[in-house]
Design an enzyme around this catalytic site. Structure first.
Site, mmCIF file in Angstrom:
data_model
loop_
_atom_site.group_PDB
_atom_site.id
_atom_site.type_symbol
_atom_site.label_atom_id
_atom_site.label_comp_id
_atom_site.label_asym_id
_atom_site.label_seq_id
_atom_site.Cartn_x
_atom_site.Cartn_y
_atom_site.Cartn_z
ATOM 1 N N PHE A 312 0.821 -1.209 0.000
ATOM 2 C CA PHE A 312 0.000 0.000 0.000
ATOM 3 C C PHE A 312 0.851 1.253 0.000
ATOM 4 C CE2 PHE A 312 -2.357 -3.259 2.304
ATOM 5 C CZ PHE A 312 -3.594 -3.228 1.690
ATOM 6 N N ASP A 313 0.405 2.236 -0.748
ATOM 7 C CA ASP A 313 0.848 3.605 -0.531
ATOM 8 C C ASP A 313 0.086 4.105 0.706
ATOM 9 O OD1 ASP A 313 1.853 6.255 -1.042
ATOM 10 O OD2 ASP A 313 -0.116 6.737 -1.834
ATOM 11 N N LYS A 314 0.610 5.101 1.417
ATOM 12 C CA LYS A 314 -0.074 5.590 2.619
ATOM 13 C C LYS A 314 -1.033 6.728 2.318
ATOM 14 C CE LYS A 314 1.785 8.402 5.708
ATOM 15 N NZ LYS A 314 0.738 9.449 5.883
#
Length: 633
Positions: A312-314
């Site tokens: 995941f990107d944040k």
């Protein structure tokens, strides 16, 4: 050619005429016993029903393809030649009737495409410069045109609202059934329905360039894209049909039993095997489209089902992407003081100031005048409230002005900072009045969704972000993420994705579809929390139009279910062939009964695949408490 077109266009009536003639033959056999009627009825039924089968066989042979129709055609001609008119009539009818039912049920699995196409707007009310409206075809609209959409009408273009407001249902695009309140400046999509209010929309995308048109095109292409299982079965069928012919010839050569050889041809039809994988693929992708999940083909479904590592990107993915006040520690009961803090922050365009001013706006007194403020570089801001300085900034600002924090207050400050929150301190009358913690807050549905992903078979959850380590670590720990890497550039994220792949993991990268496009393209599967953006639709393998983790759970669960459904259909097809061969050996299966079982197996796999149309993931309800609560003292 004209004869061929006529036969194909009248295949369904031919099927039912054939059924009528077969019934007539049986009625004559059982009751009336009129000479020649039974055989004549069955002969005519065989001839008319065999016509479309033989024509398809000839077309396939011209294309150098050994089709299922070839096996049936040879079997029917053989049965007809040896005088088994009852068998030939029943076999041809069952084959055509099976094809008829197959078309009907397959049409239901493609219902998502049909419903989307029917929802596409065809006309629009064009607003001229003098305010008059004219109904025009949507194909005649151009970018920059302004269209009027009344309550109950469909938005005909992608664009921005330039006048009006109302509730808009975008379920055809995002799958979200709840209407959204739209105002001036908000974006709207073609195909959305205005449930209340009247809007004037300036077109930014028209015709085939609208998001709605791209969705229809994408889902159509995806349903025609073959999965690995389909590609294998297609290749298998090319060799299977000739093999069955050779076996039938060998059976006749050794047994001299033409009826037995013809029965082998009938039982050898691989119909259920050929149709099983495509129908699962179509139904699964159709379910996704109906729920705002765009899956780009059967190969993507297969790959998504095998994913064991989610990266995941944040910012904008796990979090809302918007700064907000996550914590508020108060050391005074003066509510009016909070309103004064909001007034100070309103004079700044800093992201932290904006978040605080919006959060505390309700505390601003109705008769509050404009506050004079001064910016202290590297420290914060100072306002005058009741002729007394009000300090809003960092700890250094308060220390410079003689305000020291107690041990308990220092503990509160460090706790918020350790949680990855940016802190703003408020000093007034020589003491600390409040500490505000500002953070990019976690999406409320994320904790429950990540737990559900673990239950769905995802073994590793990883976060890659360009944010600082402290903030990233705090978010990761609160969500139960297994691995976190911070302070990364886009190229660094790609490096980590490749590293995971080299470790033998099947990696899906989940990002916003814009900044993370290199990682989306590198991963085994790129999943964009798209929100309908062009880049998201074009870059990722899977686009979640709602940009929600509920949709992510749905997508992964649907892929696994579709993959399992495909395997079930293949098993059903192979088990049917084995059953028929055993029945043939022991004398329980004959030509007509074998054809009946064969057609029944086709319907079984189709109905099995249709269960995917109504699939919904079984998820526990989200935890009622958000991850980051607003703490007040």
């Amino acid at each position: 050619m004209a004869f061929q077109r006529y036969i194909y266009s009248h295949t369904n009536p031919i099927t039912f005429w054939s059924a009528g003639l077969i019934i007539l033959g049986f009625l004559n056999t059982w009751f009336t016993h009129v000479p020649y009627v039974t055989d004549t009825a069955w002969i005519i039924a065989s001839i008319i029903a065999a016509a479309p089968i033989v024509l398809r066989t000839i077309s396939a042979l011209r294309a150098k393809v050994f089709s299922i129709e070839l096996l049936v055609g040879i079997a029917v001609i053989g049965a007809f030649a040896i005088g088994e008119f009852e068998e030939s009539a029943i076999v041809t009818f069952l084959f055509l009737f099976g094809s008829y039912l197959e078309q009907k049920t397959l049409a239901k699995t493609r219902g998502a495409i049909q419903s989307l196409t029917e929802m596409a707007p065809t006309t629009a009310l064009l607003v001229s410069n003098d305010g008059a409206t004219e109904e025009v075809d949507v194909d005649d609209l151009e970018e920059g045109n302004v269209v009027l959409v009344k309550a109950g009408g469909q938005v005909p273009v992608d664009g921005k609202i330039v006048d009006g407001s109302g509730y808009v249902n975008e379920s055809s695009i995002t799958g979200e059934s709840r209407p959204l309140n739209k105002h001036n400046g908000d974006s709207v999509y073609s195909g959305a329905i205005v449930e209340s209010g009247t809007l004037q929309v300036e077109a930014t995308q028209v015709g085939d360039e609208t998001t709605f048109s791209k969705i229809i095109e994408l889902v159509e292409e995806a349903q025609d894209t073959k999965s690995p299982a389909e590609k294998f079965i297609d290749k298998f069928a090319q060799y299977y049909t000739p093999a069955v012919l050779v076996i039938a010839i060998l059976v006749f050569a050794f047994s001299q039993n033409l009826r037995l050889a013809i029965t082998v041809l009938v039982l050898g039809c691989p119909g259920a095997l050929v149709i099983g994988a495509p129908v699962s693929n179509v139904a699964g992708i159709g379910n996704g489209a109906k729920n705002g999940i765009l899956i780009k083909g059967g190969d993507v479904v297969d790959s998504l089902a095998k994913v064991d590592t989610l990266v995941f990107d944040k910012t904008g993915t796990l979090t809302t992407g918007k700064m907000d006040v996550a914590s508020l520690k108060r050391y005074t009961d003066d509510d009016q003081l909070l309103g004064a803090v909001a007034q100070v922050e309103q004079t700044s365009d800093h992201p932290l100031a904006t978040a605080i001013s919006q959060h505390l706006a309700a505390h601003v007194a109705a008769n509050a005048g404009k506050m004079t403020t001064e910016t202290i570089k590297g420290r914060g801001m100072v306002g005058q409230w009741h002729n007394t300085p009000l300090y809003v900034g960092n700890a250094a600002l308060l220390k410079d002005n003689g305000i020291d924090l107690t041990a308990a207050q220092l503990t509160d400050l460090h706790t918020l900072q350790d949680d990855g929150q940016s802190t703003v301190l408020v000093g007034y009358q020589g003491q600390l009045a409040a500490i505000l913690g500002v953070a990019d807050t976690v999406r409320p549905e994320v904790p429950a969704a990540l737990a559900a992903l673990k239950r769905q078979g995802i073994k590793r959850l990883v976060m890659l972000t360009g944010d600082n380590q402290a903030t990233a670590q705090a978010v990761a720990e609160s969500l139960g993420i297994d691995e976190v890497h911070a302070d990364l550039l886009p190229s660094d994220k790609v490096t980590f994705v490749k590293k995971f792949q080299d470790m033998g993991r099947n990696v899906a990268f989940v990002g916003d579809g814009i900044n993370d496009s290199p990682s989306l393209a590198t991963a085994n599967i790129g999943i964009a929390m798209g929100g309908g953006t062009d880049v998201a639709i074009e870059t990722a393998d899977v686009v979640l139009m709602q940009s929600s983790f509920t949709a992510l759970n749905h997508a992964i669960g649907l892929a696994k279910k579709t993959s399992a459904n495909t395997k079930e259909n293949i098993f059903i097809a192979i088990a049917t062939v084995v059953f028929l061969l055993i029945g043939l050996v022991y004398g329980y299966i004959y030509m007509a009964s074998g054809m009946f079982v064969h057609e029944a197996s086709i319907l079984v796999v189709i109905f099995n695949a249709m269960r995917l149309i109504g699939y919904r993931p079984r998820l526990n309800k989200p935890t009622p408490e958000p991850v980051q609560q607003l703490a007040t003292n």
